[in-house]
Design a protein around this motif. Structure first.
Motif, PDB file in Angstrom:
ATOM      1  N   THR A 274      27.279  40.138 -40.693  1.00 11.77           N
ATOM      2  CA  THR A 274      27.874  39.291 -39.682  1.00 11.77           C
ATOM      3  C   THR A 274      27.829  40.044 -38.326  1.00 11.77           C
ATOM      4  O   THR A 274      27.822  41.412 -38.378  1.00 11.77           O
ATOM      5  CB  THR A 274      29.313  38.753 -40.109  1.00 11.77           C
ATOM      6  N   LYS A 275      28.422  39.357 -37.078  1.00  9.52           N
ATOM      7  CA  LYS A 275      28.512  40.233 -36.046  1.00  9.52           C
ATOM      8  C   LYS A 275      29.540  40.931 -35.897  1.00  9.52           C
ATOM      9  O   LYS A 275      29.682  42.156 -35.587  1.00  9.52           O
ATOM     10  CB  LYS A 275      28.878  39.136 -34.795  1.00  9.52           C
TER      11      LYS A 275
ATOM     12  N   LEU B 141      28.110  44.404 -37.576  1.00  6.86           N
ATOM     13  CA  LEU B 141      27.054  44.851 -37.236  1.00  6.86           C
ATOM     14  C   LEU B 141      27.121  46.324 -36.785  1.00  6.86           C
ATOM     15  O   LEU B 141      26.135  47.059 -37.429  1.00  6.86           O
ATOM     16  CB  LEU B 141      26.508  44.196 -35.821  1.00  6.86           C
TER      17      LEU B 141
ATOM     18  N   VAL C  98      27.426  40.962 -28.251  1.00  5.09           N
ATOM     19  CA  VAL C  98      27.944  41.196 -29.814  1.00  5.09           C
ATOM     20  C   VAL C  98      28.916  42.338 -29.860  1.00  5.09           C
ATOM     21  O   VAL C  98      29.157  42.697 -30.866  1.00  5.09           O
ATOM     22  CB  VAL C  98      27.033  41.401 -30.970  1.00  5.09           C
TER      23      VAL C  98
ATOM     24  N   VAL D 247      21.483  39.076 -39.011  1.00  6.10           N
ATOM     25  CA  VAL D 247      22.907  38.890 -38.505  1.00  6.10           C
ATOM     26  C   VAL D 247      23.046  37.243 -38.751  1.00  6.10           C
ATOM     27  O   VAL D 247      22.304  36.489 -38.073  1.00  6.10           O
ATOM     28  CB  VAL D 247      23.324  39.348 -37.002  1.00  6.10           C
TER      29      VAL D 247
ATOM     30  N   LEU E  59      24.764  34.941 -35.179  1.00 10.15           N
ATOM     31  CA  LEU E  59      24.362  34.985 -33.813  1.00 10.15           C
ATOM     32  C   LEU E  59      23.790  33.875 -33.257  1.00 10.15           C
ATOM     33  O   LEU E  59      23.237  32.816 -34.035  1.00 10.15           O
ATOM     34  CB  LEU E  59      23.411  36.252 -33.603  1.00 10.15           C
TER      35      LEU E  59
END
Length: 234
Positions: A70-71, A74, A101, A231, A234
């Motif tokens: 996920t963001k 990351l 991000v 991801v 996003l």
């Protein structure tokens, strides 16, 4: 004559158009209408989750490491990849998506270089020695495991070609079925009058060659390792 000037372009192009059938701006080439388009039926009906699965399986075939996060996860995923590849230096583009991000601050704390179009030579020199180049994928082809980079002045192609390793951040929404959809999207951009990068790179895993006795060698003339990070949010 000034360096880089173009002369007699119109007459030169007019002569070529005449030789190949009188094509001109007023008489453009008509796109054929095919009665059968099987290329559009590949992976028909697949949703984004299914395309992620196809991409993950294809990554195994193209010697590419696959990650999904996920963001918020990351930065940790990139750290894990850097540790796996024994890497410390990073080059990345002047791309607003990195700050969007929250990656800008994280990468700046590393031995890093943001691509500087005003100092291309310095950016290329850093890329030649960098352990990892990181970019966002603009489009991602599930069928072949290909990331598409619309390279322009803020993202030199050296970022994905010169470092020892390459990491592509793949927004889940960027994943399409195959080359058919990618070319359709690029054509739509052109039809809408949008600016299109003069250099579009299609990257399918690390560099490799089987020219010598059909023996596959990975990492011949570019990145030795490649990782895709899908991801979700996003």
């Amino acid at each position: 004559m000034p360096k880089g000037s173009i002369t007699n372009r119109d007459s030169f192009l007019a002569n070529i158009r005449e030789k190949i059938g009188g094509i001109s701006a007023e008489k453009p080439i008509e796109k054929p209408q095919w009665s059968v388009t099987p290329q559009k039926n590949v992976l028909e009906g697949y949703d984004q989750d299914q395309l992620v699965t196809v991409l993950e399986e294809q990554c195994k075939e193209i010697h590419t490491d696959f990650f999904q996060t996920t963001k918020n996860g990351l930065a940790d995923t990139i750290s894990s990849i850097m540790e796996q590849y024994a890497s410390s230096s990073v080059i990345y583009p002047d791309d607003s998506r990195f700050s969007n991000v929250g990656l800008d601050k994280y990468i700046q704390e590393l031995d890093s270089c943001k691509w500087d179009n005003k100092n291309r030579e310095g950016s290329v020199e850093f890329a030649e020695k960098a352990d990892i180049g990181i970019t966002f994928s603009d489009m991602t082809l599930a069928e072949s495991g290909t990331v598409v980079l619309l390279n322009e002045k803020f993202q030199g192609r050296s970022i994905s070609l010169l470092p020892t390793n390459y990491v592509a951040i793949v927004p889940k929404s960027s994943i399409v079925k195959r080359m058919t959809q990618a070319t359709d999207l690029i054509h739509e951009l052109a039809e809408d009058g949008k600016d299109i990068a003069s250099c579009i790179n299609f990257i399918t895993g690390p560099s490799n060659s089987a020219d010598i006795e059909m023996n596959l060698v990975v990492g011949v003339h570019g990145p030795i390792h490649t990782a895709y990070i899908v991801v979700d949010d996003l």
